[in-house]
Scaffold this active site. Structure first.
Site, PDB file in Angstrom:
ATOM      1  N   ARG A 286       0.809  -1.170   0.034  1.00 26.88           N
ATOM      2  CA  ARG A 286      -0.078   0.188   0.097  1.00 26.88           C
ATOM      3  C   ARG A 286       1.036   1.360  -0.027  1.00 26.88           C
ATOM      4  NH1 ARG A 286      -4.821  -2.454   0.584  1.00 26.88           N
ATOM      5  NH2 ARG A 286      -4.607  -4.167   1.824  1.00 26.88           N
TER       6      ARG A 286
ATOM      7  N   LYS B 112       6.763   2.691  -3.311  1.00 21.44           N
ATOM      8  CA  LYS B 112       7.255   1.296  -4.204  1.00 21.44           C
ATOM      9  C   LYS B 112       6.559   1.210  -5.548  1.00 21.44           C
ATOM     10  CE  LYS B 112       7.943  -1.255   0.088  1.00 21.44           C
ATOM     11  NZ  LYS B 112       7.621  -2.586   0.974  1.00 21.44           N
TER      12      LYS B 112
ATOM     13  N   ASP C  87       9.875  -7.748   0.455  1.00 21.38           N
ATOM     14  CA  ASP C  87      10.010  -7.746   1.964  1.00 21.38           C
ATOM     15  C   ASP C  87      11.680  -7.504   2.074  1.00 21.38           C
ATOM     16  OD1 ASP C  87       9.101  -8.132   4.510  1.00 21.38           O
ATOM     17  OD2 ASP C  87      10.150  -9.925   4.979  1.00 21.38           O
TER      18      ASP C  87
ATOM     19  N   LYS D 271      18.922   7.590  -4.191  1.00 20.84           N
ATOM     20  CA  LYS D 271      18.870   6.279  -3.291  1.00 20.84           C
ATOM     21  C   LYS D 271      18.454   5.011  -4.074  1.00 20.84           C
ATOM     22  CE  LYS D 271      16.412   4.078   0.619  1.00 20.84           C
ATOM     23  NZ  LYS D 271      15.307   3.985   1.505  1.00 20.84           N
TER      24      LYS D 271
ATOM     25  N   HIS E 272      18.809  -1.451  -1.916  1.00 19.05           N
ATOM     26  CA  HIS E 272      18.392  -2.976  -1.981  1.00 19.05           C
ATOM     27  C   HIS E 272      17.066  -3.328  -2.935  1.00 19.05           C
ATOM     28  CE1 HIS E 272      16.426  -0.763   0.674  1.00 19.05           C
ATOM     29  NE2 HIS E 272      15.933  -1.593   1.430  1.00 19.05           N
TER      30      HIS E 272
HETATM   31  P1  ITT Z   1       5.033  -2.829   2.922  1.00 17.78           P
HETATM   32  O1  ITT Z   1       3.587  -1.773   3.133  1.00 17.78           O
HETATM   33  O2  ITT Z   1       5.153  -2.937   1.552  1.00 17.78           O
HETATM   34  O3  ITT Z   1       5.032  -4.353   3.510  1.00 17.78           O
HETATM   35  P2  ITT Z   1       6.889  -1.739   4.893  1.00 17.78           P
HETATM   36  O4  ITT Z   1       6.858  -0.206   5.259  1.00 17.78           O
HETATM   37  O5  ITT Z   1       6.386  -2.750   6.005  1.00 17.78           O
HETATM   38  O6  ITT Z   1       6.150  -1.939   3.422  1.00 17.78           O
HETATM   39  P3  ITT Z   1       9.263  -3.221   4.244  1.00 17.78           P
HETATM   40  O7  ITT Z   1       8.593  -4.402   4.689  1.00 17.78           O
HETATM   41  O8  ITT Z   1       9.655  -2.939   2.720  1.00 17.78           O
HETATM   42  O9  ITT Z   1       8.374  -2.031   4.435  1.00 17.78           O
HETATM   43  O10 ITT Z   1      10.472  -2.922   5.142  1.00 17.78           O
HETATM   44  C1  ITT Z   1      10.340  -3.619   6.560  1.00 17.78           C
HETATM   45  C2  ITT Z   1      11.151  -2.564   7.403  1.00 17.78           C
HETATM   46  O11 ITT Z   1      12.715  -2.421   6.933  1.00 17.78           O
HETATM   47  C3  ITT Z   1      10.720  -0.989   7.272  1.00 17.78           C
HETATM   48  O12 ITT Z   1       9.847  -0.709   8.390  1.00 17.78           O
HETATM   49  C4  ITT Z   1      11.973  -0.130   7.612  1.00 17.78           C
HETATM   50  O13 ITT Z   1      12.216  -0.305   9.196  1.00 17.78           O
HETATM   51  C5  ITT Z   1      13.019  -1.230   7.128  1.00 17.78           C
HETATM   52  N1  ITT Z   1      13.429  -0.786   5.736  1.00 17.78           N
HETATM   53  C6  ITT Z   1      13.207  -1.354   4.649  1.00 17.78           C
HETATM   54  N2  ITT Z   1      13.555  -0.838   3.604  1.00 17.78           N
HETATM   55  C7  ITT Z   1      13.993   0.238   4.042  1.00 17.78           C
HETATM   56  C8  ITT Z   1      14.640   1.424   3.478  1.00 17.78           C
HETATM   57  O14 ITT Z   1      14.985   1.674   1.831  1.00 17.78           O
HETATM   58  N3  ITT Z   1      14.988   2.601   4.111  1.00 17.78           N
HETATM   59  C9  ITT Z   1      14.895   2.495   5.464  1.00 17.78           C
HETATM   60  N4  ITT Z   1      14.552   1.420   6.188  1.00 17.78           N
HETATM   61  C10 ITT Z   1      13.935   0.257   5.292  1.00 17.78           C
END
Ligand code: ITT
Length: 200
Positions: free
Chosen positions: A9, A13, A72, A178, A183
């Site tokens: 959501r 992304k 993820d 970025k 990643h």
């Molecule tokens: P979804 O709604 O798509 O599930 P999310 O906000 O839960 O997205 P992710 O599963 O991609 O985010 O990432 C899980 C956690 O990892 C996120 O809450 C951050 O704390 C950390 N994280 C992942 N990618 C990051 C990034 O590019 N920059 C900073 N923190 C990141």
């Protein structure tokens, strides 16, 4: 035109994957999970990024009958043997409290010197088809953890990680800068040949 669903959501992304697919010349209609509000979020019960990405992609593909992409991701700290990892979003106990998560991590690492502060962001991106076909790819962004947050861009742990080869934190980079090294950017770009193979 083939419709592809992205299991998130998070509009950032969707924009990022859309740009990567368009750059690759793939003519797909990309929609977010918000387009299907009746479908509940799937529980992330896997123990790796890849397992969770596959769980989300399969659930959405099954529920909609359409190809689905899910990602993820998280922060993996060397001296913590890869933690917070899959627990990144709820490291402090509250899901999505970015500031509390980052403060707890900095406190845990307060005695750790610069040379031992290596970490990386990791992302798994999965594509699943309604017939059960699946593929998963991964991307990493290596860096070093700062002792205090710097910068206001981005989200999550961006203010405390300095990507290798840069003098600033991720939160001081523009979204384009970025995405070029992140990643998620790497994982989404690695997904292009997979999408072309299965949907092209
Ligand atoms: P979804 O709604 O798509 O599930 P999310 O906000 O839960 O997205 P992710 O599963 O991609 O985010 O990432 C899980 C956690 O990892 C996120 O809450 C951050 O704390 C950390 N994280 C992942 N990618 C990051 C990034 O590019 N920059 C900073 N923190 C990141």
């Amino acid at each position: 035109m083939t419709r592809l669903i992205l299991a998130t959501r998070n509009p950032g992304k969707i924009t990022e994957l859309h740009a990567i697919l368009a750059d690759a010349g793939l003519d797909l209609e990309l929609v977010g999970a918000d387009a299907y509000p009746e479908i509940p979020d799937v529980k992330e019960t896997g123990v790796t990024f890849a397992e969770n990405a596959l769980l989300k992609a399969h659930a959405l593909a099954r529920a909609t009958g359409l190809p689905a992409v899910a990602d993820d991701s998280g922060l993996c700290v060397d001296v913590l043997n890869g933690a917070p990892g899959i627990f990144s979003a709820r490291w402090s106990g509250t899901h999505g409290d970015d500031r509390a998560n980052l403060d707890l991590l900095l406190a845990q690492l307060s005695d750790i010197a610069d040379e031992h502060r290596a970490a990386h962001f990791a992302c798994a991106a999965a594509l699943a088809l309604p017939d059960g076909t699946e593929r998963v790819v991964e991307g990493r962004m290596p860096g070093t953890l700062r002792h205090a947050p710097v910068g206001t861009n981005g989200f999550g742990y961006d203010p405390i990680i300095q990507p290798d080869g840069h003098e600033v934190t991720c939160a001081e980079l523009s979204p384009e800068e970025k995405n070029a090294i992140s990643h998620r950017g790497k994982a989404f770009r690695a997904l292009v040949p997979v999408v072309r193979e299965l949907l092209g």
